[in-house]
Enzyme design. Structure first.
Site, PDB file in Angstrom:
ATOM      1  N   GLY A 125       0.797  -1.229   0.000  1.00  0.00           N
ATOM      2  CA  GLY A 125       0.000   0.000   0.000  1.00  0.00           C
ATOM      3  C   GLY A 125       0.824   1.272   0.000  1.00  0.00           C
ATOM      4  O   GLY A 125       0.371   2.295   0.509  1.00  0.00           O
ATOM      5  N   SER A 126       2.019   1.232  -0.618  1.00  0.00           N
ATOM      6  CA  SER A 126       2.799   2.476  -0.644  1.00  0.00           C
ATOM      7  C   SER A 126       2.123   3.515  -1.548  1.00  0.00           C
ATOM      8  O   SER A 126       2.193   4.718  -1.275  1.00  0.00           O
ATOM      9  CB  SER A 126       4.240   2.218  -1.065  1.00  0.00           C
ATOM     10  OG  SER A 126       4.316   1.815  -2.404  1.00  0.00           O
ATOM     11  N   MET A 135      -3.993  -7.222  -6.747  1.00  0.00           N
ATOM     12  CA  MET A 135      -3.465  -8.302  -7.586  1.00  0.00           C
ATOM     13  C   MET A 135      -4.554  -9.315  -7.951  1.00  0.00           C
ATOM     14  O   MET A 135      -4.450 -10.495  -7.607  1.00  0.00           O
ATOM     15  CB  MET A 135      -2.297  -8.991  -6.878  1.00  0.00           C
ATOM     16  CG  MET A 135      -1.174  -8.049  -6.493  1.00  0.00           C
ATOM     17  SD  MET A 135      -0.489  -7.185  -7.923  1.00  0.00           S
ATOM     18  CE  MET A 135       0.499  -8.496  -8.624  1.00  0.00           C
ATOM     19  N   ILE A 176      -7.320 -10.480 -11.212  1.00  0.00           N
ATOM     20  CA  ILE A 176      -7.881 -10.273 -12.550  1.00  0.00           C
ATOM     21  C   ILE A 176      -9.373 -10.034 -12.353  1.00  0.00           C
ATOM     22  O   ILE A 176     -10.047 -10.783 -11.627  1.00  0.00           O
ATOM     23  CB  ILE A 176      -7.601 -11.492 -13.444  1.00  0.00           C
ATOM     24  CG1 ILE A 176      -6.095 -11.544 -13.701  1.00  0.00           C
ATOM     25  CG2 ILE A 176      -8.397 -11.400 -14.740  1.00  0.00           C
ATOM     26  CD1 ILE A 176      -5.634 -12.721 -14.506  1.00  0.00           C
ATOM     27  N   LEU A 177      -9.882  -8.981 -12.952  1.00  0.00           N
ATOM     28  CA  LEU A 177     -11.270  -8.575 -12.709  1.00  0.00           C
ATOM     29  C   LEU A 177     -12.200  -9.185 -13.752  1.00  0.00           C
ATOM     30  O   LEU A 177     -11.844  -9.299 -14.928  1.00  0.00           O
ATOM     31  CB  LEU A 177     -11.364  -7.053 -12.772  1.00  0.00           C
ATOM     32  CG  LEU A 177     -10.444  -6.313 -11.790  1.00  0.00           C
ATOM     33  CD1 LEU A 177     -10.337  -4.841 -12.155  1.00  0.00           C
ATOM     34  CD2 LEU A 177     -10.949  -6.484 -10.361  1.00  0.00           C
ATOM     35  N   ASN A 191      -5.900   2.467 -12.584  1.00  0.00           N
ATOM     36  CA  ASN A 191      -4.884   1.524 -12.090  1.00  0.00           C
ATOM     37  C   ASN A 191      -3.510   2.132 -12.332  1.00  0.00           C
ATOM     38  O   ASN A 191      -3.344   2.999 -13.184  1.00  0.00           O
ATOM     39  CB  ASN A 191      -5.003   0.192 -12.847  1.00  0.00           C
ATOM     40  CG  ASN A 191      -4.024  -0.841 -12.336  1.00  0.00           C
ATOM     41  OD1 ASN A 191      -3.806  -0.967 -11.126  1.00  0.00           O
ATOM     42  ND2 ASN A 191      -3.400  -1.591 -13.242  1.00  0.00           N
ATOM     43  N   HIS A 210       0.507   0.907 -13.159  1.00  0.00           N
ATOM     44  CA  HIS A 210       1.239  -0.273 -13.626  1.00  0.00           C
ATOM     45  C   HIS A 210       2.719   0.086 -13.775  1.00  0.00           C
ATOM     46  O   HIS A 210       3.047   1.155 -14.308  1.00  0.00           O
ATOM     47  CB  HIS A 210       0.655  -0.725 -14.970  1.00  0.00           C
ATOM     48  CG  HIS A 210       1.310  -1.959 -15.494  1.00  0.00           C
ATOM     49  ND1 HIS A 210       1.044  -3.212 -14.979  1.00  0.00           N
ATOM     50  CD2 HIS A 210       2.233  -2.136 -16.459  1.00  0.00           C
ATOM     51  CE1 HIS A 210       1.778  -4.110 -15.618  1.00  0.00           C
ATOM     52  NE2 HIS A 210       2.514  -3.482 -16.518  1.00  0.00           N
ATOM     53  N   SER A 264       2.830   3.806 -15.453  1.00  0.00           N
ATOM     54  CA  SER A 264       1.682   4.390 -16.163  1.00  0.00           C
ATOM     55  C   SER A 264       0.442   4.339 -15.292  1.00  0.00           C
ATOM     56  O   SER A 264       0.162   3.318 -14.671  1.00  0.00           O
ATOM     57  CB  SER A 264       1.359   3.581 -17.435  1.00  0.00           C
ATOM     58  OG  SER A 264       2.495   3.327 -18.216  1.00  0.00           O
ATOM     59  N   THR A 285      -9.980  -1.261 -18.231  1.00  0.00           N
ATOM     60  CA  THR A 285     -10.957  -1.867 -19.139  1.00  0.00           C
ATOM     61  C   THR A 285     -10.817  -3.380 -18.994  1.00  0.00           C
ATOM     62  O   THR A 285     -10.033  -3.859 -18.170  1.00  0.00           O
ATOM     63  CB  THR A 285     -10.697  -1.472 -20.609  1.00  0.00           C
ATOM     64  OG1 THR A 285      -9.384  -1.940 -20.963  1.00  0.00           O
ATOM     65  CG2 THR A 285     -10.802   0.024 -20.812  1.00  0.00           C
ATOM     66  N   ASP A 332      -4.247  -4.482 -18.083  1.00  0.00           N
ATOM     67  CA  ASP A 332      -3.243  -3.428 -18.297  1.00  0.00           C
ATOM     68  C   ASP A 332      -3.348  -2.798 -19.681  1.00  0.00           C
ATOM     69  O   ASP A 332      -2.345  -2.298 -20.221  1.00  0.00           O
ATOM     70  CB  ASP A 332      -1.813  -3.968 -18.082  1.00  0.00           C
ATOM     71  CG  ASP A 332      -1.637  -4.594 -16.705  1.00  0.00           C
ATOM     72  OD1 ASP A 332      -2.208  -4.064 -15.740  1.00  0.00           O
ATOM     73  OD2 ASP A 332      -0.927  -5.624 -16.601  1.00  0.00           O
ATOM     74  N   GLU A 366       5.774   6.306  -9.205  1.00  0.00           N
ATOM     75  CA  GLU A 366       4.348   5.996  -9.047  1.00  0.00           C
ATOM     76  C   GLU A 366       3.729   6.931  -8.007  1.00  0.00           C
ATOM     77  O   GLU A 366       2.643   7.475  -8.201  1.00  0.00           O
ATOM     78  CB  GLU A 366       4.152   4.544  -8.607  1.00  0.00           C
ATOM     79  CG  GLU A 366       4.553   3.536  -9.671  1.00  0.00           C
ATOM     80  CD  GLU A 366       4.314   2.095  -9.225  1.00  0.00           C
ATOM     81  OE1 GLU A 366       3.838   1.856  -8.108  1.00  0.00           O
ATOM     82  OE2 GLU A 366       4.615   1.197 -10.024  1.00  0.00           O
TER      83      GLU A 366
HETATM   84  C1  GRF Z   1       3.054  -1.122  -7.731  1.00  0.00           C
HETATM   85  O1  GRF Z   1       4.291  -1.402  -8.305  1.00  0.00           O
HETATM   86  C2  GRF Z   1       2.021  -0.962  -8.821  1.00  0.00           C
HETATM   87  O2  GRF Z   1       2.558  -0.479  -9.996  1.00  0.00           O
HETATM   88  C3  GRF Z   1       1.541  -2.377  -9.018  1.00  0.00           C
HETATM   89  O3  GRF Z   1       1.547  -2.948  -7.752  1.00  0.00           O
HETATM   90  C4  GRF Z   1       2.513  -2.304  -6.927  1.00  0.00           C
HETATM   91  C5  GRF Z   1       1.818  -1.878  -5.669  1.00  0.00           C
HETATM   92  O4  GRF Z   1       2.696  -1.423  -4.693  1.00  0.00           O
HETATM   93  N1  GRF Z   1       0.251  -2.360  -9.661  1.00  0.00           N
HETATM   94  P1  GRF Z   1       2.142  -0.791  -3.337  1.00  0.00           P
HETATM   95  O5  GRF Z   1       1.269  -1.857  -2.652  1.00  0.00           O
HETATM   96  O6  GRF Z   1       1.377   0.434  -3.667  1.00  0.00           O
HETATM   97  O7  GRF Z   1       3.369  -0.520  -2.500  1.00  0.00           O
END
Ligand code: GRF
Length: 255
Positions: free
Chosen positions: A32-33, A111, A113-114, A128, A130, A157, A162, A166, A195
């Site tokens: 959850g960073s 993590m 797949i929806l 999202n 990625h 990104s 959708t 990704d 990010e």
């Molecule tokens: C990130 O690298 C994001 O791009 C991917 O999952 C990771 C989540 O990291 N979708 P965090 O839990 O927010 O630290």
């Protein structure tokens, strides 16, 4: 009715009610960073008037739930293992999300797949993040794959979600120039800090009504964005993050 009465009635009728906070639900599975970056942006009033009203995790002991709890946000564990099928899980998830009446759903390391049903329910209001410069390196292990290919630049990104994994329209990217001595771990660290820089910005744009999902792609202020969305350059991101500008960048600027 006098002219004055008419005018005052008209003014009263068209004066909008003050907007309440835009409601955000964040879905996570791990550390959850990115969630933390959003919480920090909210506390500095840099989230477009948004309020994170709930954080939901499919992993009961995800550290991100603790972060939510510490920030006074409702933290919900909804373990997927307790459901027989992907469809049953997504049905339960839809119910929990809708209870919070969100304007925006933010996937931050969720993590899963929806199912198409889930995606359709929230289409156009689900973002999202990625860890690659999409459309390159959809899926997992993006840093190792980019390194193996010897790419000169990598990054992250933010995109609308959708049904294509990704594959939704990209809104904003941050670029990173890859050094000869970079490893998957150093790339992960540098990409992760980018990010944290761009996700709150994209959320802010969405909540301010500047960003839209359309059939042709993502739009910003009514204009269709290019395939890779808007892009923060390596130099600009490094400056924001107070990183040392690396040799690669020096070489580039000299050449
Ligand atoms: C990130 O690298 C994001 O791009 C991917 O999952 C990771 C989540 O990291 N979708 P965090 O839990 O927010 O630290």
């Amino acid at each position: 009715m006098t002219n004055t009465d008419y005018q005052s009635d008209t003014i009263k009728d068209v004066t909008p009610e003050p907007l309440g906070a835009r409601r955000i639900v964040v879905l996570i599975s791990g550390s959850g960073s990115n969630l933390q970056a959003l919480i920090d942006a909210q506390s500095h009033d840099r989230l477009g008037g948004g309020e994170i009203v709930a954080v939901i995790s499919n992993v009961a002991d995800a550290y991100g739930l603790k972060r939510a709890h510490e920030a006074g946000i409702e933290a919900v564990a909804l373990p997927h293992r307790e459901y027989d099928s992907r469809d049953a899980y997504d049905g339960a998830l839809i119910k929990v999300i809708e209870r919070h009446e969100p304007d925006l759903i933010v996937l931050a390391g969720f993590m899963r797949i929806l199912t198409p049903r889930f995606v359709q329910r929230f289409l156009g209001r689900m973002l999202n993040i990625h860890p690659s410069l999409l459309p390159d390196y959809q899926g997992l292990n993006t840093h190792a794959r980019a390194l193996a290919d010897g790419v000169a630049s990598h990054g992250c990104s933010v995109h609308f979600v959708t049904e294509e994994l990704d594959g939704g329209p990209v809104v904003l990217q941050a670029e990173l120039l890859v050094n000869a001595d970079d490893t998957a771990e150093t790339l992960q660290e540098k990409v992760r800090s980018r990010e944290h820089l761009i996700y709150p910005i994209a959320v802010q744009w969405f909540l301010e009504g500047r960003l839209q999902f359309s059939a042709e792609g993502a739009k910003m202020d009514g204009h269709l964005l290019p395939e890779h969305g808007m892009r923060l350059s390596h130099a600009d991101a490094a400056e924001e993050l107070d990183e040392d500008l690396d040799e690669k960048l020096d070489e580039e600027s000299q050449g």
